[in-house]
Design a protein around this motif. Structure first.
Motif, mmCIF file in Angstrom:
data_model
loop_
_atom_site.group_PDB
_atom_site.id
_atom_site.type_symbol
_atom_site.label_atom_id
_atom_site.label_comp_id
_atom_site.label_asym_id
_atom_site.label_seq_id
_atom_site.Cartn_x
_atom_site.Cartn_y
_atom_site.Cartn_z
ATOM 1 N N ARG A 1 0.833 -1.208 0.000
ATOM 2 C CA ARG A 1 0.000 0.000 0.000
ATOM 3 C C ARG A 1 0.865 1.254 0.000
ATOM 4 N NH1 ARG A 1 -4.415 -2.041 4.388
ATOM 5 N NH2 ARG A 1 -5.857 -2.980 2.896
ATOM 6 N N ARG A 2 1.915 1.242 0.803
ATOM 7 C CA ARG A 2 2.837 2.402 0.837
ATOM 8 C C ARG A 2 3.538 2.578 -0.508
ATOM 9 N NH1 ARG A 2 3.375 0.703 6.258
ATOM 10 N NH2 ARG A 2 5.010 -0.772 5.775
ATOM 11 N N ILE A 3 3.965 1.477 -1.078
ATOM 12 C CA ILE A 3 4.641 1.532 -2.378
ATOM 13 C C ILE A 3 3.682 2.070 -3.444
ATOM 14 C CG2 ILE A 3 5.613 0.106 -4.229
ATOM 15 C CD1 ILE A 3 6.752 -1.714 -1.958
ATOM 16 N N MET A 4 2.449 1.575 -3.421
ATOM 17 C CA MET A 4 1.472 2.034 -4.409
ATOM 18 C C MET A 4 1.158 3.514 -4.216
ATOM 19 S SD MET A 4 -2.210 0.440 -5.569
ATOM 20 C CE MET A 4 -3.167 1.054 -4.200
ATOM 21 N N TYR A 5 1.010 3.940 -2.978
ATOM 22 C CA TYR A 5 0.741 5.352 -2.703
ATOM 23 C C TYR A 5 1.858 6.231 -3.272
ATOM 24 C CZ TYR A 5 0.024 9.710 -0.198
ATOM 25 O OH TYR A 5 -0.152 11.038 0.108
ATOM 26 N N ASP A 6 3.108 5.848 -3.019
ATOM 27 C CA ASP A 6 4.246 6.612 -3.544
ATOM 28 C C ASP A 6 4.246 6.612 -5.069
ATOM 29 O OD1 ASP A 6 5.097 7.195 -0.985
ATOM 30 O OD2 ASP A 6 6.609 5.599 -0.936
ATOM 31 N N ALA A 7 3.946 5.461 -5.661
ATOM 32 C CA ALA A 7 3.928 5.369 -7.118
ATOM 33 C C ALA A 7 2.835 6.269 -7.703
ATOM 34 C CB ALA A 7 3.727 3.923 -7.564
ATOM 35 N N VAL A 8 1.676 6.311 -7.074
ATOM 36 C CA VAL A 8 0.596 7.180 -7.545
ATOM 37 C C VAL A 8 1.014 8.637 -7.449
ATOM 38 C CG1 VAL A 8 -1.733 8.028 -7.002
ATOM 39 C CG2 VAL A 8 -1.293 5.576 -7.079
ATOM 40 N N GLN A 9 1.651 8.999 -6.357
ATOM 41 C CA GLN A 9 2.088 10.384 -6.177
ATOM 42 C C GLN A 9 3.118 10.795 -7.223
ATOM 43 O OE1 GLN A 9 0.693 12.544 -3.865
ATOM 44 N NE2 GLN A 9 -0.690 10.803 -3.638
#
Length: 64
Positions: A17-25
């Motif tokens: 989830r953290r990785i995906m959040y960073d990737a979206v940002q």
């Protein structure tokens, strides 16, 4: 053993989830990498739900 696996999977889900959040940002929500991470995350969430059902299944059709 099942509980240990569920805990490890839960940690992995939170990390994804953290990785995906960073990737979206950084790349935007429609980036192929974000979609790939999201799909992997969905698979892990479904696997965790199955594990949780194995640990404490609720009878179908009964109310709480």
């Amino acid at each position: 053993m099942l509980l240990k696996n569920a805990l490890e999977l839960s940690k992995s889900i939170n990390e994804d989830r953290r990785i995906m959040y960073d990737a979206v940002q950084n790349k935007g929500i429609s980036d192929p990498e974000v979609r790939k991470i999201s799909q992997q995350l969905n698979k892990k969430i479904i696997a965790l739900q199955k594990m949780m059902n194995e640990m404490d299944p609720l009878p179908r059709g009964s109310s709480l």
